[in-house]
Design a protein around this motif. Structure first.
Motif, PDB file in Angstrom:
ATOM      1  N   SER A 201       0.805  -1.194   0.166  1.00 48.74           N
ATOM      2  CA  SER A 201       0.058  -0.154   0.017  1.00 48.74           C
ATOM      3  C   SER A 201       0.844   1.198   0.028  1.00 48.74           C
ATOM      4  O   SER A 201       1.718   1.435   0.874  1.00 48.74           O
ATOM      5  CB  SER A 201      -1.039   0.059   1.294  1.00 48.74           C
ATOM      6  N   THR A 202       0.632   1.925  -0.831  1.00 50.29           N
ATOM      7  CA  THR A 202       1.344   3.346  -0.987  1.00 50.29           C
ATOM      8  C   THR A 202       0.707   4.458  -0.173  1.00 50.29           C
ATOM      9  O   THR A 202       1.357   5.670  -0.128  1.00 50.29           O
ATOM     10  CB  THR A 202       1.210   3.906  -2.412  1.00 50.29           C
ATOM     11  N   ALA A 203      -0.256   3.875   0.576  1.00 44.96           N
ATOM     12  CA  ALA A 203      -0.907   5.193   1.389  1.00 44.96           C
ATOM     13  C   ALA A 203       0.002   5.539   2.601  1.00 44.96           C
ATOM     14  O   ALA A 203       0.147   6.659   3.056  1.00 44.96           O
ATOM     15  CB  ALA A 203      -2.107   4.382   2.262  1.00 44.96           C
ATOM     16  N   GLY A 204       0.854   4.729   2.979  1.00 42.24           N
ATOM     17  CA  GLY A 204       1.957   5.058   4.040  1.00 42.24           C
ATOM     18  C   GLY A 204       2.891   6.266   3.440  1.00 42.24           C
ATOM     19  O   GLY A 204       3.228   6.819   4.431  1.00 42.24           O
ATOM     20  N   LEU A 205       3.031   6.522   2.388  1.00 40.13           N
ATOM     21  CA  LEU A 205       3.737   7.491   1.583  1.00 40.13           C
ATOM     22  C   LEU A 205       2.976   9.008   1.955  1.00 40.13           C
ATOM     23  O   LEU A 205       3.679   9.839   2.063  1.00 40.13           O
ATOM     24  CB  LEU A 205       4.007   7.515   0.102  1.00 40.13           C
ATOM     25  N   ARG A 206       1.828   8.856   2.171  1.00 41.41           N
ATOM     26  CA  ARG A 206       1.019  10.021   2.555  1.00 41.41           C
ATOM     27  C   ARG A 206       0.733  10.104   3.849  1.00 41.41           C
ATOM     28  O   ARG A 206       0.108  11.293   4.252  1.00 41.41           O
ATOM     29  CB  ARG A 206      -0.412   9.897   1.695  1.00 41.41           C
ATOM     30  N   LYS A 207       1.399   9.402   5.027  1.00 42.87           N
ATOM     31  CA  LYS A 207       1.030   9.365   6.156  1.00 42.87           C
ATOM     32  C   LYS A 207       2.385  10.169   7.032  1.00 42.87           C
ATOM     33  O   LYS A 207       3.583   9.916   6.336  1.00 42.87           O
ATOM     34  CB  LYS A 207       0.866   8.055   6.439  1.00 42.87           C
ATOM     35  N   PRO A 208       2.475  10.295   8.190  1.00 41.94           N
ATOM     36  CA  PRO A 208       3.661  10.663   8.800  1.00 41.94           C
ATOM     37  C   PRO A 208       4.749   9.786   8.743  1.00 41.94           C
ATOM     38  O   PRO A 208       5.868  10.337   8.492  1.00 41.94           O
ATOM     39  CB  PRO A 208       2.989  10.844  10.392  1.00 41.94           C
ATOM     40  N   VAL A 209       4.544   8.464   8.784  1.00 36.18           N
ATOM     41  CA  VAL A 209       5.534   7.452   8.531  1.00 36.18           C
ATOM     42  C   VAL A 209       6.603   7.910   7.086  1.00 36.18           C
ATOM     43  O   VAL A 209       7.722   7.381   7.291  1.00 36.18           O
ATOM     44  CB  VAL A 209       5.292   5.953   8.860  1.00 36.18           C
ATOM     45  N   GLY A 210       5.896   7.935   6.118  1.00 35.66           N
ATOM     46  CA  GLY A 210       6.408   8.549   4.857  1.00 35.66           C
ATOM     47  C   GLY A 210       7.030   7.297   4.298  1.00 35.66           C
ATOM     48  O   GLY A 210       8.090   7.210   3.557  1.00 35.66           O
ATOM     49  N   GLU A 211       6.613   6.045   4.412  1.00 30.49           N
ATOM     50  CA  GLU A 211       7.045   5.074   3.690  1.00 30.49           C
ATOM     51  C   GLU A 211       5.835   3.720   3.195  1.00 30.49           C
ATOM     52  O   GLU A 211       4.737   3.997   3.989  1.00 30.49           O
ATOM     53  CB  GLU A 211       8.013   4.232   4.553  1.00 30.49           C
ATOM     54  N   ILE A 212       6.092   3.117   2.325  1.00 33.88           N
ATOM     55  CA  ILE A 212       5.140   2.038   1.968  1.00 33.88           C
ATOM     56  C   ILE A 212       4.923   1.105   2.981  1.00 33.88           C
ATOM     57  O   ILE A 212       5.532   0.929   3.941  1.00 33.88           O
ATOM     58  CB  ILE A 212       5.586   1.338   0.772  1.00 33.88           C
ATOM     59  N   TYR A 213       3.500   0.530   3.237  1.00 35.29           N
ATOM     60  CA  TYR A 213       3.254  -0.474   3.882  1.00 35.29           C
ATOM     61  C   TYR A 213       3.279  -1.802   2.949  1.00 35.29           C
ATOM     62  O   TYR A 213       2.916  -1.815   1.919  1.00 35.29           O
ATOM     63  CB  TYR A 213       1.767  -0.651   4.533  1.00 35.29           C
ATOM     64  N   PRO A 214       4.186  -2.932   3.269  1.00 33.46           N
ATOM     65  CA  PRO A 214       4.638  -3.069   4.687  1.00 33.46           C
ATOM     66  C   PRO A 214       6.106  -2.504   4.473  1.00 33.46           C
ATOM     67  O   PRO A 214       6.701  -2.313   3.396  1.00 33.46           O
ATOM     68  CB  PRO A 214       4.794  -4.740   4.795  1.00 33.46           C
ATOM     69  N   ALA A 215       6.932  -2.657   5.541  1.00 36.85           N
ATOM     70  CA  ALA A 215       8.263  -2.116   5.642  1.00 36.85           C
ATOM     71  C   ALA A 215       9.136  -3.315   4.787  1.00 36.85           C
ATOM     72  O   ALA A 215       8.753  -4.289   4.893  1.00 36.85           O
ATOM     73  CB  ALA A 215       8.774  -2.150   6.974  1.00 36.85           C
ATOM     74  N   PRO A 216      10.295  -2.744   4.128  1.00 36.03           N
ATOM     75  CA  PRO A 216      11.032  -3.577   3.494  1.00 36.03           C
ATOM     76  C   PRO A 216      11.385  -5.020   4.127  1.00 36.03           C
ATOM     77  O   PRO A 216      11.320  -6.060   3.554  1.00 36.03           O
ATOM     78  CB  PRO A 216      12.214  -2.818   3.272  1.00 36.03           C
ATOM     79  N   ALA A 217      11.811  -5.029   5.392  1.00 38.20           N
ATOM     80  CA  ALA A 217      11.995  -6.192   6.021  1.00 38.20           C
ATOM     81  C   ALA A 217      10.780  -6.821   6.155  1.00 38.20           C
ATOM     82  O   ALA A 217      10.876  -8.303   5.900  1.00 38.20           O
ATOM     83  CB  ALA A 217      12.863  -5.677   7.628  1.00 38.20           C
ATOM     84  N   PHE A 218       9.621  -6.704   6.469  1.00 43.07           N
ATOM     85  CA  PHE A 218       8.523  -7.119   6.535  1.00 43.07           C
ATOM     86  C   PHE A 218       8.197  -7.797   5.364  1.00 43.07           C
ATOM     87  O   PHE A 218       8.020  -9.267   5.093  1.00 43.07           O
ATOM     88  CB  PHE A 218       7.577  -6.271   7.019  1.00 43.07           C
ATOM     89  N   ALA A 219       8.269  -7.025   4.181  1.00 39.98           N
ATOM     90  CA  ALA A 219       7.945  -7.544   2.671  1.00 39.98           C
ATOM     91  C   ALA A 219       9.149  -8.654   2.325  1.00 39.98           C
ATOM     92  O   ALA A 219       8.766  -9.803   1.659  1.00 39.98           O
ATOM     93  CB  ALA A 219       7.929  -6.423   1.760  1.00 39.98           C
ATOM     94  N   ALA A 220      10.168  -8.418   2.827  1.00 39.42           N
ATOM     95  CA  ALA A 220      11.259  -9.544   2.415  1.00 39.42           C
ATOM     96  C   ALA A 220      10.986 -10.794   3.105  1.00 39.42           C
ATOM     97  O   ALA A 220      11.212 -11.981   2.522  1.00 39.42           O
ATOM     98  CB  ALA A 220      12.717  -8.906   2.716  1.00 39.42           C
ATOM     99  N   MET A 221      10.344 -10.921   4.416  1.00 36.49           N
ATOM    100  CA  MET A 221      10.043 -12.049   4.990  1.00 36.49           C
ATOM    101  C   MET A 221       9.157 -12.817   4.304  1.00 36.49           C
ATOM    102  O   MET A 221       8.785 -13.902   4.241  1.00 36.49           O
ATOM    103  CB  MET A 221       9.921 -11.700   6.397  1.00 36.49           C
ATOM    104  N   CYS A 222       8.039 -11.566   3.802  1.00 30.35           N
ATOM    105  CA  CYS A 222       6.609 -12.387   3.062  1.00 30.35           C
ATOM    106  C   CYS A 222       7.291 -12.996   1.820  1.00 30.35           C
ATOM    107  O   CYS A 222       6.833 -14.261   1.332  1.00 30.35           O
ATOM    108  CB  CYS A 222       5.954 -11.232   2.640  1.00 30.35           C
ATOM    109  N   VAL A 223       8.244 -12.352   0.795  1.00 30.76           N
ATOM    110  CA  VAL A 223       8.818 -13.003  -0.199  1.00 30.76           C
ATOM    111  C   VAL A 223       9.497 -14.397   0.067  1.00 30.76           C
ATOM    112  O   VAL A 223       9.182 -15.415  -0.602  1.00 30.76           O
ATOM    113  CB  VAL A 223       9.893 -12.036  -0.755  1.00 30.76           C
ATOM    114  N   ASP A 224      10.421 -14.386   1.261  1.00 31.00           N
ATOM    115  CA  ASP A 224      11.013 -15.778   1.626  1.00 31.00           C
ATOM    116  C   ASP A 224       9.856 -16.859   1.913  1.00 31.00           C
ATOM    117  O   ASP A 224      10.001 -17.984   1.817  1.00 31.00           O
ATOM    118  CB  ASP A 224      11.710 -15.385   2.629  1.00 31.00           C
ATOM    119  N   ALA A 225       8.807 -16.300   2.280  1.00 34.43           N
ATOM    120  CA  ALA A 225       7.515 -17.306   2.763  1.00 34.43           C
ATOM    121  C   ALA A 225       6.669 -17.674   1.688  1.00 34.43           C
ATOM    122  O   ALA A 225       5.683 -18.431   1.723  1.00 34.43           O
ATOM    123  CB  ALA A 225       6.919 -16.778   3.908  1.00 34.43           C
ATOM    124  N   GLY A 226       6.898 -17.179   0.422  1.00 35.84           N
ATOM    125  CA  GLY A 226       6.164 -17.328  -0.645  1.00 35.84           C
ATOM    126  C   GLY A 226       4.632 -16.630  -0.836  1.00 35.84           C
ATOM    127  O   GLY A 226       3.791 -17.069  -1.351  1.00 35.84           O
TER     128      GLY A 226
END
Length: 280
Positions: A201-226
């Protein structure tokens, strides 16, 4: 192919009646914005708590304040448009059977599951701010990701929305001392076991956190899990449709992800990920 499945035809404010936004003119504005952004398939997923039927799931004061519309009228309206029919449905612990009944009685193309509340306090709403009640960020994050794991394992949903929403306030709220992967791990395990798609979700780019959901480390763990991914902007205005998609597609490419989920009548297939249209 590009999709934008998590969007809302009206703003979140309570005084935005459906009659003013569930109109063909408004849909046309969203469709025009999608065409300009190179998005092939657009779907709407209004918040479940905007509908009176949701009060059968939870009687939280915020939901009671917001619930004013008829869910079936919404479904009928969307089915008369080119939009895919979805809904963003909060996971309510203890209401799984009632939630299943509500969802299975309608012919949604997909259901977006989300966690906004930890107990009766919200991670993303100032009026019900969990940080006013729980000062320990490690506890808040642990409770949030435990709820996210339960949401995934419930089997109620097709897409897991903004999966690390707890970070939304960025530096305006305290951060946990633990490595975030400590919190991600049980959630990713549940996501992988359930087969649910994770929303980028690109919504995080419009929020105070200023980054995509999920964080890169979270997304990488999802990729590793298929885990498969769906792509959305969480737009609440036509001009937000496809917001930040160039960043999201680069984000997915860096992870080695070249496919996105497409839904129809709650059946999922994978399509090659398209390219975003660059805005001048």
């Amino acid at each position: 192919m590009l999709t934008d499945y998590h969007l809302h035809l009206r703003p979140d404010e309570a005084d935005t009646p459906a009659a003013g936004f569930f109109t063909q003119d408004n849909v046309d504005r969203y469709l025009a914005a999608a065409a300009a952004a190179g998005i092939d398939e657009l779907g709407v997923s209004e918040h479940v708590y905007r509908f009176t039927q949701a009060l059968d799931l939870w009687r939280h004061p915020f939901w009671e304040e917001q619930a004013s519309d008829d869910l079936d009228a919404y479904c009928d309206f969307v089915r008369g448009t080119p939009l895919r029919l979805g809904i963003e449905c909060d996971f309510v612990p203890g209401a799984e059977d009632r939630t299943a009944n509500l969802l299975q009685a309608r012919d949604f193309d997909y259901v977006v599951g989300s966690v906004h509340f930890v107990g009766d306090a919200a991670v993303d709403h100032g009026g019900w701010d969990v940080w006013d009640r729980k000062g320990d960020p490690d506890e808040v994050w642990q409770r949030y990701f435990t709820a996210l794991a339960e949401c995934a394992r419930s089997g109620l949903f097709d897409i897991l929305a903004h999966p690390d929403l707890v970070k939304v306030w960025g530096s305006a709220r305290p951060s946990p001392e633990c490595d975030p992967r400590f919190f991600y791990e049980p959630a990713v395990e549940a996501i992988a076991e359930s087969g649910i798609a994770v929303e980028v979700s690109t919504a995080g780019l419009r929020k105070p956190v200023g980054e995509i959901y999920p964080a890169p480390a979270f997304a990488a763990m999802c990729v590793d899990a298929g885990v498969p991914f769906a792509l959305s902007s969480d737009a609440h205005l036509p001009e937000q449709v496809g917001f930040g998609y160039e960043t999201a597609i680069e984000f997915l490419g860096d992870l080695g992800v070249g496919e996105t989920c497409v839904f129809e009548r709650r059946r999922r297939r994978l399509e090659p990920l398209g390219a975003a249209v660059r805005e001048d």
